[in-house]
Design a protein around this motif. Structure first.
Motif, PDB file in Angstrom:
ATOM      1  N   MET A   1     -20.208 -10.507   5.329  1.00 37.78           N
ATOM      2  CA  MET A   1     -19.493  -9.260   5.359  1.00 37.78           C
ATOM      3  C   MET A   1     -18.288  -9.310   4.428  1.00 37.78           C
ATOM      4  N   ALA A   2     -18.097  -8.285   3.638  1.00 38.49           N
ATOM      5  CA  ALA A   2     -16.956  -8.230   2.731  1.00 38.49           C
ATOM      6  C   ALA A   2     -15.741  -7.705   3.502  1.00 38.49           C
ATOM      7  N   GLU A   3     -14.605  -8.325   3.243  1.00 38.17           N
ATOM      8  CA  GLU A   3     -13.380  -7.877   3.907  1.00 38.17           C
ATOM      9  C   GLU A   3     -12.830  -6.647   3.196  1.00 38.17           C
ATOM     10  N   ASN A   4     -12.127  -5.840   3.933  1.00 32.51           N
ATOM     11  CA  ASN A   4     -11.518  -4.632   3.397  1.00 32.51           C
ATOM     12  C   ASN A   4     -10.314  -5.022   2.538  1.00 32.51           C
ATOM     13  N   PRO A   5     -10.327  -4.653   1.241  1.00 32.90           N
ATOM     14  CA  PRO A   5      -9.205  -5.030   0.369  1.00 32.90           C
ATOM     15  C   PRO A   5      -7.890  -4.412   0.842  1.00 32.90           C
ATOM     16  N   MET A   6      -7.965  -3.249   1.491  1.00 36.60           N
ATOM     17  CA  MET A   6      -6.740  -2.601   1.972  1.00 36.60           C
ATOM     18  C   MET A   6      -6.113  -3.419   3.098  1.00 36.60           C
ATOM     19  N   SER A   7      -6.952  -3.968   3.988  1.00 33.37           N
ATOM     20  CA  SER A   7      -6.394  -4.777   5.073  1.00 33.37           C
ATOM     21  C   SER A   7      -5.801  -6.075   4.513  1.00 33.37           C
ATOM     22  N   ASP A   8      -6.402  -6.612   3.443  1.00 29.11           N
ATOM     23  CA  ASP A   8      -5.838  -7.795   2.788  1.00 29.11           C
ATOM     24  C   ASP A   8      -4.471  -7.480   2.194  1.00 29.11           C
ATOM     25  N   LEU A   9      -4.349  -6.319   1.559  1.00 30.25           N
ATOM     26  CA  LEU A   9      -3.079  -5.912   0.965  1.00 30.25           C
ATOM     27  C   LEU A   9      -2.029  -5.714   2.048  1.00 30.25           C
TER      28      LEU A   9
ATOM     29  N   LEU B   1       7.275   3.710  -6.440  1.00 30.92           N
ATOM     30  CA  LEU B   1       6.217   2.765  -6.101  1.00 30.92           C
ATOM     31  C   LEU B   1       5.565   3.149  -4.776  1.00 30.92           C
ATOM     32  N   GLU B   2       6.396   3.490  -3.808  1.00 28.38           N
ATOM     33  CA  GLU B   2       5.889   3.861  -2.484  1.00 28.38           C
ATOM     34  C   GLU B   2       4.937   5.050  -2.557  1.00 28.38           C
ATOM     35  N   GLU B   3       5.242   6.021  -3.399  1.00 28.35           N
ATOM     36  CA  GLU B   3       4.410   7.209  -3.545  1.00 28.35           C
ATOM     37  C   GLU B   3       3.024   6.862  -4.082  1.00 28.35           C
ATOM     38  N   ARG B   4       2.920   5.807  -4.862  1.00 26.15           N
ATOM     39  CA  ARG B   4       1.646   5.436  -5.477  1.00 26.15           C
ATOM     40  C   ARG B   4       0.785   4.540  -4.597  1.00 26.15           C
ATOM     41  N   LEU B   5       1.352   4.023  -3.520  1.00 24.19           N
ATOM     42  CA  LEU B   5       0.599   3.117  -2.648  1.00 24.19           C
ATOM     43  C   LEU B   5      -0.383   3.884  -1.763  1.00 24.19           C
ATOM     44  N   PRO B   6      -1.480   3.232  -1.400  1.00 23.83           N
ATOM     45  CA  PRO B   6      -2.390   3.825  -0.409  1.00 23.83           C
ATOM     46  C   PRO B   6      -1.648   3.977   0.930  1.00 23.83           C
ATOM     47  N   GLU B   7      -2.117   4.855   1.767  1.00 26.81           N
ATOM     48  CA  GLU B   7      -1.402   5.206   3.004  1.00 26.81           C
ATOM     49  C   GLU B   7      -1.047   3.995   3.868  1.00 26.81           C
ATOM     50  N   GLN B   8      -1.998   3.101   4.123  1.00 29.74           N
ATOM     51  CA  GLN B   8      -1.722   1.924   4.962  1.00 29.74           C
ATOM     52  C   GLN B   8      -0.623   1.061   4.359  1.00 29.74           C
ATOM     53  N   ALA B   9      -0.736   0.790   3.093  1.00 30.13           N
ATOM     54  CA  ALA B   9       0.263  -0.036   2.418  1.00 30.13           C
ATOM     55  C   ALA B   9       1.608   0.676   2.384  1.00 30.13           C
ATOM     56  N   ARG B  10       1.596   1.987   2.247  1.00 31.14           N
ATOM     57  CA  ARG B  10       2.832   2.775   2.210  1.00 31.14           C
ATOM     58  C   ARG B  10       3.599   2.627   3.526  1.00 31.14           C
TER      59      ARG B  10
ATOM     60  N   GLN C   1       8.229   0.131   6.385  1.00 33.51           N
ATOM     61  CA  GLN C   1       8.779  -0.742   7.419  1.00 33.51           C
ATOM     62  C   GLN C   1       9.608  -1.869   6.809  1.00 33.51           C
ATOM     63  N   VAL C   2       9.115  -2.437   5.728  1.00 35.77           N
ATOM     64  CA  VAL C   2       9.838  -3.515   5.052  1.00 35.77           C
ATOM     65  C   VAL C   2      11.179  -2.995   4.525  1.00 35.77           C
ATOM     66  N   ARG C   3      11.155  -1.819   3.899  1.00 37.97           N
ATOM     67  CA  ARG C   3      12.400  -1.252   3.369  1.00 37.97           C
ATOM     68  C   ARG C   3      13.387  -0.941   4.483  1.00 37.97           C
ATOM     69  N   THR C   4      12.889  -0.414   5.589  1.00 37.34           N
ATOM     70  CA  THR C   4      13.760  -0.094   6.720  1.00 37.34           C
ATOM     71  C   THR C   4      14.387  -1.369   7.275  1.00 37.34           C
ATOM     72  N   THR C   5      13.594  -2.410   7.423  1.00 37.37           N
ATOM     73  CA  THR C   5      14.102  -3.682   7.934  1.00 37.37           C
ATOM     74  C   THR C   5      15.154  -4.263   6.988  1.00 37.37           C
ATOM     75  N   ALA C   6      14.895  -4.187   5.701  1.00 31.69           N
ATOM     76  CA  ALA C   6      15.848  -4.711   4.716  1.00 31.69           C
ATOM     77  C   ALA C   6      17.164  -3.926   4.772  1.00 31.69           C
ATOM     78  N   LYS C   7      17.074  -2.600   4.901  1.00 33.38           N
ATOM     79  CA  LYS C   7      18.294  -1.786   4.997  1.00 33.38           C
ATOM     80  C   LYS C   7      19.082  -2.132   6.253  1.00 33.38           C
ATOM     81  N   GLN C   8      18.372  -2.315   7.378  1.00 30.56           N
ATOM     82  CA  GLN C   8      19.042  -2.663   8.624  1.00 30.56           C
ATOM     83  C   GLN C   8      19.726  -4.017   8.522  1.00 30.56           C
TER      84      GLN C   8
END
Length: 114
Positions: A1-9, A78-87, A92-99
């Motif tokens: 079975m091939a893994e989903n590249p989006m889940s890998d990202l 960059l965020e606008e160009r990402l697929p929904e899951q990655a976005r 979340q990463v940006r929010t954590t960094a700001k906090q």
């Protein structure tokens, strides 16, 4: 079975975020240990160091604000160009960094307990 590249990202982005936050925590702890060592060596109080650090931080914030705004704009693009899951992970990463940045600034500005 091939893994989903989006889940890998998504997994890679989450892992990177956790690693970055972990390094930040370790660096902060090392800085506190070093501060205590310097206080002992120099005989300078935490309050004096905090006052000086607050002044330096305020000056640095003024000077770095244009850079932060430019980086934020780039990250927005960059965020606008990402697929929904990655976005979502990216947000979340940006929010954590700001906090984390806000917590550090609050720590620097907080009065010390005697």
């Amino acid at each position: 079975m091939a893994e989903n590249p989006m889940s890998d990202l998504t997994k890679t982005l989450k892992d990177a975020a956790y690693v970055a936050i972990g390094f930040g925590v370790i660096a902060f702890q090392k800085a506190q240990v070093r501060r205590r060592e310097l206080e002992k060596q120099l005989g300078v109080s935490t309050e004096t160091i905090r006052e000086q650090l607050t002044k330096v931080a305020a000056d640095a914030e003024k000077n770095i604000e244009p850079v932060v705004e430019a980086v934020e704009a780039s990250l927005d693009q960059l965020e606008e160009r990402l697929p929904e899951q990655a976005r979502e992970v990216f947000k979340q990463v940006r929010t954590t960094a700001k906090q984390a940045g806000e917590q550090f600034r609050t720590y620097v500005k907080a009065p010390t307990a005697a």
